[in-house]
Design a protein around this motif. Structure first.
Motif, mmCIF file in Angstrom:
data_model
loop_
_atom_site.group_PDB
_atom_site.id
_atom_site.type_symbol
_atom_site.label_atom_id
_atom_site.label_comp_id
_atom_site.label_asym_id
_atom_site.label_seq_id
_atom_site.Cartn_x
_atom_site.Cartn_y
_atom_site.Cartn_z
ATOM 1 N N GLN A 346 0.848 -1.206 0.000
ATOM 2 C CA GLN A 346 0.000 0.000 0.000
ATOM 3 C C GLN A 346 0.877 1.247 0.000
ATOM 4 O OE1 GLN A 346 -3.047 -0.501 -0.505
ATOM 5 N NE2 GLN A 346 -3.270 -2.652 0.083
ATOM 6 N N VAL A 388 -6.874 -5.298 3.812
ATOM 7 C CA VAL A 388 -5.713 -4.834 3.042
ATOM 8 C C VAL A 388 -4.786 -3.934 3.850
ATOM 9 C CG1 VAL A 388 -6.902 -5.068 0.840
ATOM 10 C CG2 VAL A 388 -7.040 -2.893 2.085
ATOM 11 N N PHE A 558 -6.017 -3.774 -3.674
ATOM 12 C CA PHE A 558 -6.063 -5.186 -3.319
ATOM 13 C C PHE A 558 -4.642 -5.680 -3.048
ATOM 14 C CE2 PHE A 558 -10.083 -4.835 -5.630
ATOM 15 C CZ PHE A 558 -10.929 -5.591 -4.839
ATOM 16 N N ILE A 559 -4.539 -6.749 -2.298
ATOM 17 C CA ILE A 559 -3.243 -7.374 -2.090
ATOM 18 C C ILE A 559 -2.883 -8.139 -3.366
ATOM 19 C CG2 ILE A 559 -1.925 -9.018 -0.722
ATOM 20 C CD1 ILE A 559 -2.643 -6.476 0.776
ATOM 21 N N GLY A 608 -7.767 -10.507 1.253
ATOM 22 C CA GLY A 608 -6.625 -9.664 1.547
ATOM 23 C C GLY A 608 -5.648 -10.283 2.520
#
Length: 655
Positions: A346, A388, A558-559, A608
């Motif tokens: 992220q 996430v 999203f992961i 996630g």
């Protein structure tokens, strides 16, 4: 019965003058507070008044020299009555009894009038019948009757702390009912008297009730009664605070320019700037509280430049300010590498968060606005899929700023979906269960103003709560049900949301997935942002709340596969480390076992990072615990290697 005559208590701050009451012809009431002008202009039509609101403050009135001065409420009421030739003002409270304004000051006429009023109050005891002699309300009623019905004396009566005359205005005892029914009748039958100075119309002998809230007296006392008027006493506005700040600052050493005769004149440029900054920082404070801030500055000897910091100290009750700690700058610089390692995948959201924190530490939050001093230090809106890292980033912020994740305060908004749930945040209204406990949010922030406050899944909260959030974002404060003000000026507020990920289809009555992991991040940002805007603008009809968030809406991705493998690898490392710590064993993973676990635990990324951790627990931690438990002897210092893992059923091979 005894009467006392107190001195008018001045604000004991520098530069504040308290004028003595003036006699003679009345001056215009221009420049006086609006509520007292309302009182003065309606003396001819109302016999009783209910003042509620900011009663314990000081109030600005014009001084003799064209400047301003401050007086308490009772003195303010007396100044109005005195200008029309009233004999005196009687102030009653349950502790001190009756107090008379003004002093005689050697005036024979005033001394005679005062003696007549004292005789009136002493001679108007309770009725002779029954036990009324011992009933304070009955005795008070007789004196109210004596004041309002007197054929000659022109008297005003203030009943202070009137909220404490009854326990519950909605459930009166028989004695309380009789008292207020009697007062209601007195309001309707009170005679008006003529002969007032410079006031051709006849006036009443007014009764002024001072209450915390207009609900503290029976509603029927004023409802439909043209003789009783409710008057709200507001908190001071910016103009009043600026005038008071100039009076307070003007008494500081070297705050005024000297004229040719060496006498103090206008404020210096520095003092004038300090007064304006003081007034702006004092939003939400009373004029009396501003004087206390000035005392705090004088006591600490810190000078005019410290006024904003003194206001913060007065509001929060905390001398130490973690935001002023120099090491925070270094910690945020370190966080530019540490936070992406903790919240994996992220980078963009983390970078946006760090920008907000940098503004907060430097004191530049809201710098573009005319006034930003009371707003929260930082506001963040984390949007995106579940699992996430939104909550994890909030915890990381708390640890980064305050060195402890316990400074992180979380509210799950799914628990606040009912309309009355807002009471949990600010406290139940008077008369309801939980009133004395106060609010969960306001209590926590008041105890420790330096917090990271997380409102998780904000879209699940009842719309009524949005008004509370709007007040915090705009004014930086919230007043609980008990009337205590909590300041959020030192907090970081974080809202999280899953808006835009799914959308409800009312025709098919199903949820439609709008954002999926196979979409590029830019498309995820676009669709999630559109979902957030649609919810606040169209569904809730509250675009103003969205506007307060501004550009602080950060969309989490999203992961993706590569960050997923890093999250899984970190989780496996945590397991191996904990085995060493708890059991004293050195546990290793073979290359094959590690690769298999990474593949199995990251094949489904719909949930996630949280889903990855759950998969590690199911596919590795549980079978590892079972295998270790089956070994009857685990010698500390031993070495074990997981040579293989099996998926169905989950199991591990140890060597």
């Amino acid at each position: 019965m005894t009467t006392t005559t107190p001195d008018t208590p001045p604000i004991s701050g520098p530069g504040v003058r308290i004028d003595k009451p003036e006699g003679g012809r009345p001056a215009p009431f221009d420049g006086w507070p609006a509520f007292i002008r309302e009182f003065e202009s309606t003396l001819a039509v109302h016999s009783q008044f209910v003042f509620h609101g900011n009663l314990r403050d000081w109030f600005l009135v014009p001084g003799r020299d064209g400047g301003s001065t401050v007086v308490p409420l009772a003195s303010l009421v007396w100044r109005v009555l005195e200008r029309y030739g009233y004999s005196c003002l009687v102030v009653y409270d349950q502790v001190d009894g009756f107090t008379l304004f003004p002093r005689t000051d050697g005036d024979p006429r005033r001394a005679q009038e005062r003696q007549a009023v004292e005789r009136l109050l002493d001679g108007s005891g309770a009725k002779e019948a029954g036990d009324d002699k011992d009933d304070p309300l009955a005795q008070l009623y007789e004196r109210i009757k004596a004041v309002t019905q007197h054929p000659e004396l022109r008297i005003g009566l203030v009943v202070d702390y009137a909220s404490r005359l009854v326990r519950d205005s909605t459930e009166l005892s028989p004695a309380e009912q009789d008292f207020f029914v009697g007062c209601l009748k007195l309001s309707e039958t009170a005679p008006r008297k003529g002969g007032f100075e410079n006031r051709p119309s006849p006036l009443y002998n007014p009764v002024v009730w001072l209450v915390q809230s207009d609900r503290d007296l029976p509603a029927w006392l004023g409802d439909g009664n043209v003789r009783v008027r409710n008057i709200a006493v507001p908190s001071p506005d910016l103009g009043e605070r600026e005038k008071t700040a100039r009076l307070l600052v003007g008494g500081a050493p070297s705050a005024r320019e000297l004229d040719e005769q060496g006498r103090p004149g206008e404020l210096t440029g520095r003092a004038d700037s300090a007064a304006k900054e003081f007034a702006a920082a004092s939003e939400g404070l009373t004029l009396a509280a501003m004087n206390e801030v000035m005392k705090l500055v004088a006591d600490r000897g810190t000078g005019l430049s410290s006024l904003p910091e003194a206001v913060r100290t007065y509001k929060l009750g905390v001398l130490d300010n973690p935001w002023r700690r120099g090491y925070l700058l270094d910690r945020i610089r370190q966080a530019e590498t540490e936070l992406p390692a903790r919240v994996i995948g992220q980078e963009r959201a983390v970078a946006g968060t760090l920008d907000v924190l940098k503004r907060a530490v430097l004191g530049l939050t809201g710098a573009q606005a005319r006034r930003s001093v009371d707003r929260p230090r930082g506001t963040l809106f984390f949007a995106g899929p579940t699992g996430v890292g939104k909550t994890e980033l909030a915890k990381a912020i708390a640890a980064l700023l305050f060195g402890d994740e316990s400074a992180y305060l979380r509210f799950d908004m799914s628990e606040f979906s009912a309309e009355h749930a807002a009471d949990r945040l600010v406290g139940a209204p008077p008369g309801y269960v939980g009133y004395e406990a106060g609010g969960e949010l306001t209590n926590a922030v008041r105890q420790d103003p330096f917090r990271v406050v997380l409102f998780d899944e904000i879209e699940k909260a009842h719309p009524r709560l949005l008004d509370k959030f709007l007040q915090i974002l705009e004014d930086g404060r919230l007043t609980d049900a008990r009337g205590n003000t909590t300041y959020f000026s030192e907090t970081i507020l974080i809202f999280t949301s899953n808006l835009g990920i799914q959308e409800w289809d009312p025709q098919r009555e199903i949820r439609i997935v709008k954002v999926t992991p196979d979409q590029p991040y830019e498309e995820v940002i676009e669709r999630v942002t559109e979902g957030v805007q649609r919810h606040f603008n169209l569904v809730l009809g509250r675009p103003e709340l969205l506007n307060r968030l501004g550009g602080n809406i950060l969309v989490f991705d999203f992961i993706r596969p590569e960050p997923a493998r890093r999250i899984c690898d970190n989780a496996l490392g945590n397991v191996l480390g904990l085995v060493g710590k708890e059991l004293g064993l050195t546990l290793a993973l073979s290359e094959r076992a590690r690769d298999d676990l990474l593949a199995w635990c990251t094949e489904d990324l719909a949930n996630g990072g949280r889903g990855i951790l759950n998969a590690v627990e199911t596919g590795f931690v549980n079978p590892l615990a079972r295998a270790l438990f089956e070994r009857r002897r685990l010698e500390p210092g031993g070495r074990l290697t997981v040579t293989a893992v099996h998926r169905e059923p989950p199991s591990v091979e140890l060597r």
